[in-house]
Design a protein around this motif. Structure first.
Motif, PDB file in Angstrom:
ATOM      1  N   ALA A   1       0.830  -1.203   0.000  1.00 40.85           N
ATOM      2  CA  ALA A   1       0.000   0.000   0.000  1.00 40.85           C
ATOM      3  C   ALA A   1       0.866   1.257   0.000  1.00 40.85           C
ATOM      4  O   ALA A   1       0.580   2.232  -0.706  1.00 40.85           O
ATOM      5  CB  ALA A   1      -0.930  -0.006   1.210  1.00 40.85           C
ATOM      6  N   LEU A   2       1.944   1.225   0.781  1.00 38.76           N
ATOM      7  CA  LEU A   2       2.836   2.378   0.854  1.00 38.76           C
ATOM      8  C   LEU A   2       3.522   2.622  -0.485  1.00 38.76           C
ATOM      9  O   LEU A   2       3.540   3.748  -0.997  1.00 38.76           O
ATOM     10  CB  LEU A   2       3.882   2.143   1.949  1.00 38.76           C
ATOM     11  CG  LEU A   2       4.937   3.234   2.140  1.00 38.76           C
ATOM     12  CD1 LEU A   2       4.281   4.542   2.567  1.00 38.76           C
ATOM     13  CD2 LEU A   2       5.974   2.798   3.174  1.00 38.76           C
ATOM     14  N   ALA A   3       4.073   1.569  -1.066  1.00 34.44           N
ATOM     15  CA  ALA A   3       4.876   1.720  -2.281  1.00 34.44           C
ATOM     16  C   ALA A   3       4.043   2.035  -3.514  1.00 34.44           C
ATOM     17  O   ALA A   3       4.570   2.563  -4.494  1.00 34.44           O
ATOM     18  CB  ALA A   3       5.695   0.457  -2.518  1.00 34.44           C
ATOM     19  N   THR A   4       2.763   1.707  -3.497  1.00 35.17           N
ATOM     20  CA  THR A   4       1.917   1.976  -4.659  1.00 35.17           C
ATOM     21  C   THR A   4       1.054   3.220  -4.481  1.00 35.17           C
ATOM     22  O   THR A   4       0.231   3.538  -5.335  1.00 35.17           O
ATOM     23  CB  THR A   4       1.003   0.767  -4.959  1.00 35.17           C
ATOM     24  OG1 THR A   4       0.225   0.454  -3.796  1.00 35.17           O
ATOM     25  CG2 THR A   4       1.827  -0.448  -5.364  1.00 35.17           C
TER      26      THR A   4
ATOM     27  N   ASP B   1      12.568   7.650  -4.745  1.00 38.77           N
ATOM     28  CA  ASP B   1      13.212   6.454  -5.289  1.00 38.77           C
ATOM     29  C   ASP B   1      13.910   5.620  -4.221  1.00 38.77           C
ATOM     30  O   ASP B   1      13.900   4.385  -4.285  1.00 38.77           O
ATOM     31  CB  ASP B   1      14.217   6.851  -6.374  1.00 38.77           C
ATOM     32  CG  ASP B   1      13.541   7.375  -7.630  1.00 38.77           C
ATOM     33  OD1 ASP B   1      12.332   7.118  -7.789  1.00 38.77           O
ATOM     34  OD2 ASP B   1      14.209   8.034  -8.440  1.00 38.77           O
ATOM     35  N   LEU B   2      14.531   6.276  -3.247  1.00 39.16           N
ATOM     36  CA  LEU B   2      15.260   5.541  -2.218  1.00 39.16           C
ATOM     37  C   LEU B   2      14.317   4.655  -1.417  1.00 39.16           C
ATOM     38  O   LEU B   2      14.615   3.480  -1.163  1.00 39.16           O
ATOM     39  CB  LEU B   2      15.982   6.517  -1.280  1.00 39.16           C
ATOM     40  CG  LEU B   2      16.720   5.881  -0.090  1.00 39.16           C
ATOM     41  CD1 LEU B   2      17.780   4.900  -0.576  1.00 39.16           C
ATOM     42  CD2 LEU B   2      17.348   6.959   0.790  1.00 39.16           C
ATOM     43  N   LEU B   3      13.165   5.190  -1.040  1.00 37.90           N
ATOM     44  CA  LEU B   3      12.199   4.406  -0.278  1.00 37.90           C
ATOM     45  C   LEU B   3      11.639   3.272  -1.128  1.00 37.90           C
ATOM     46  O   LEU B   3      11.477   2.146  -0.654  1.00 37.90           O
ATOM     47  CB  LEU B   3      11.061   5.302   0.219  1.00 37.90           C
ATOM     48  CG  LEU B   3      11.448   6.446   1.169  1.00 37.90           C
ATOM     49  CD1 LEU B   3      10.196   7.169   1.650  1.00 37.90           C
ATOM     50  CD2 LEU B   3      12.252   5.941   2.355  1.00 37.90           C
ATOM     51  N   ALA B   4      11.349   3.565  -2.382  1.00 35.39           N
ATOM     52  CA  ALA B   4      10.809   2.536  -3.273  1.00 35.39           C
ATOM     53  C   ALA B   4      11.806   1.397  -3.456  1.00 35.39           C
ATOM     54  O   ALA B   4      11.425   0.215  -3.501  1.00 35.39           O
ATOM     55  CB  ALA B   4      10.457   3.152  -4.625  1.00 35.39           C
ATOM     56  N   THR B   5      13.082   1.737  -3.543  1.00 29.41           N
ATOM     57  CA  THR B   5      14.121   0.719  -3.683  1.00 29.41           C
ATOM     58  C   THR B   5      14.173  -0.176  -2.453  1.00 29.41           C
ATOM     59  O   THR B   5      14.342  -1.399  -2.562  1.00 29.41           O
ATOM     60  CB  THR B   5      15.492   1.385  -3.902  1.00 29.41           C
ATOM     61  OG1 THR B   5      15.452   2.159  -5.104  1.00 29.41           O
ATOM     62  CG2 THR B   5      16.597   0.343  -4.009  1.00 29.41           C
ATOM     63  N   GLN B   6      14.006   0.415  -1.280  1.00 26.76           N
ATOM     64  CA  GLN B   6      14.018  -0.368  -0.042  1.00 26.76           C
ATOM     65  C   GLN B   6      12.837  -1.334   0.013  1.00 26.76           C
ATOM     66  O   GLN B   6      12.976  -2.482   0.446  1.00 26.76           O
ATOM     67  CB  GLN B   6      13.989   0.565   1.170  1.00 26.76           C
ATOM     68  CG  GLN B   6      15.257   1.369   1.367  1.00 26.76           C
ATOM     69  CD  GLN B   6      15.178   2.238   2.608  1.00 26.76           C
ATOM     70  OE1 GLN B   6      15.084   1.747   3.722  1.00 26.76           O
ATOM     71  NE2 GLN B   6      15.205   3.545   2.416  1.00 26.76           N
ATOM     72  N   VAL B   7      11.673  -0.870  -0.428  1.00 28.21           N
ATOM     73  CA  VAL B   7      10.494  -1.743  -0.442  1.00 28.21           C
ATOM     74  C   VAL B   7      10.722  -2.907  -1.401  1.00 28.21           C
ATOM     75  O   VAL B   7      10.471  -4.072  -1.069  1.00 28.21           O
ATOM     76  CB  VAL B   7       9.227  -0.968  -0.849  1.00 28.21           C
ATOM     77  CG1 VAL B   7       8.051  -1.930  -1.012  1.00 28.21           C
ATOM     78  CG2 VAL B   7       8.890   0.093   0.190  1.00 28.21           C
ATOM     79  N   SER B   8      11.197  -2.601  -2.593  1.00 28.04           N
ATOM     80  CA  SER B   8      11.423  -3.635  -3.596  1.00 28.04           C
ATOM     81  C   SER B   8      12.432  -4.668  -3.107  1.00 28.04           C
ATOM     82  O   SER B   8      12.231  -5.883  -3.270  1.00 28.04           O
ATOM     83  CB  SER B   8      11.915  -2.991  -4.895  1.00 28.04           C
ATOM     84  OG  SER B   8      12.109  -3.966  -5.897  1.00 28.04           O
ATOM     85  N   ALA B   9      13.509  -4.192  -2.488  1.00 34.64           N
ATOM     86  CA  ALA B   9      14.537  -5.112  -1.988  1.00 34.64           C
ATOM     87  C   ALA B   9      13.983  -6.001  -0.881  1.00 34.64           C
ATOM     88  O   ALA B   9      14.302  -7.198  -0.807  1.00 34.64           O
ATOM     89  CB  ALA B   9      15.737  -4.316  -1.480  1.00 34.64           C
ATOM     90  N   LYS B  10      13.147  -5.425  -0.032  1.00 34.75           N
ATOM     91  CA  LYS B  10      12.571  -6.205   1.063  1.00 34.75           C
ATOM     92  C   LYS B  10      11.634  -7.280   0.526  1.00 34.75           C
ATOM     93  O   LYS B  10      11.666  -8.434   0.983  1.00 34.75           O
ATOM     94  CB  LYS B  10      11.813  -5.282   2.017  1.00 34.75           C
ATOM     95  CG  LYS B  10      11.249  -5.994   3.243  1.00 34.75           C
ATOM     96  CD  LYS B  10      12.368  -6.587   4.078  1.00 34.75           C
ATOM     97  CE  LYS B  10      11.845  -7.184   5.363  1.00 34.75           C
ATOM     98  NZ  LYS B  10      12.942  -7.767   6.178  1.00 34.75           N
TER      99      LYS B  10
END
Length: 227
Positions: free
Chosen positions: A167-170, A177-186
């Motif tokens: 929900a956060l990332a979408t 971008d930094l936060l989105a990268t962290q979500v994707s990596a997790k």
């Protein structure tokens, strides 16, 4: 047409003597959407009547922003069932004024039901209601908590954290971008290492939704460009 006085609706809830009467009274009060009825609806969350509590939650959600402050002020520190319903209502209303309460509940509450509701709600807050300069710090706090909760020993809480991360990332307001990268990596890590199949499958779905969201953003024309 019969018009029922607001105080009569409130008294009907307070004076109900059977579960059936209580459910009917709460339904009538919720449908009336009265600001004066908010404390009564919140009180119902602790009545040990799940059907009435769900109706009260829906009524509070329908009332929206005006219910947020009372919910925050009247959260029951002793009844975890009532607290879980309050968190569910706050999560559904999605007002960022509830951020601190949701952060603390997701990270530290002893009741799994409260933590699950808070984790799911953290990702879906209406970030656009915050001043622009507060959006990134608030989202970073939410992400930090969700990343931690995603490591919980309870699979159901990890599952809720994945829902919150998606929900956060979408969110349309989630553009860093930094936060989105962290979500994707997790999410990648969860898919690779998660022992519970339900959590793994939910993380895969979250990945797909995140990829779809990123793809749609890339397809949008840049400023000054052609469609």
């Amino acid at each position: 047409m019969i018009v029922t006085h607001p105080t009569s609706l409130i008294k009907a809830v307070e004076q109900a003597t059977t579960a059936t009467d209580l459910i009917a009274a709460v339904q009538a009060l919720a449908e009336a959407r009265l600001e004066i009825g908010i404390p009564t609806l919140i009180a119902v969350l602790g009545y040990n009547n799940p059907a009435a509590a769900v109706i009260a939650v829906n009524g509070l959600v329908q009332l929206g922003k005006v219910a947020v402050s009372p919910l925050l002020e009247l959260i029951d520190d002793y009844n975890y069932g009532a607290r879980a319903y309050s968190i569910r209502a706050l999560a559904a209303i999605a007002d960022p004024a509830a951020l601190t309460v949701l952060l603390n509940a997701a990270a530290t509450d002893f009741a799994p039901s409260v933590r699950r509701a808070a984790a799911k709600g953290l990702g879906g807050l209406r970030w656009s209601q915050l001043p622009p300069e507060q959006v990134y710090p608030a989202q970073a706090q939410a992400l930090e908590t969700l990343l931690s909760v995603a490591e919980d020993a309870d699979w159901a809480i990890r599952y809720a954290a994945v829902v919150g991360l998606q929900a956060l990332a979408t969110s349309k307001s989630f553009t860093h971008d930094l936060l989105a990268t962290q979500v994707s990596a997790k999410l990648d890590r969860i898919v690779q290492t998660e022992p519970d199949l339900s959590v793994k499958a939910r993380a895969q779905l979250a990945q797909q939704q995140l990829d779809k969201c990123v793809g749609s953003q890339l397809e949008q024309p840049s400023e000054g460009g052609s469609a």
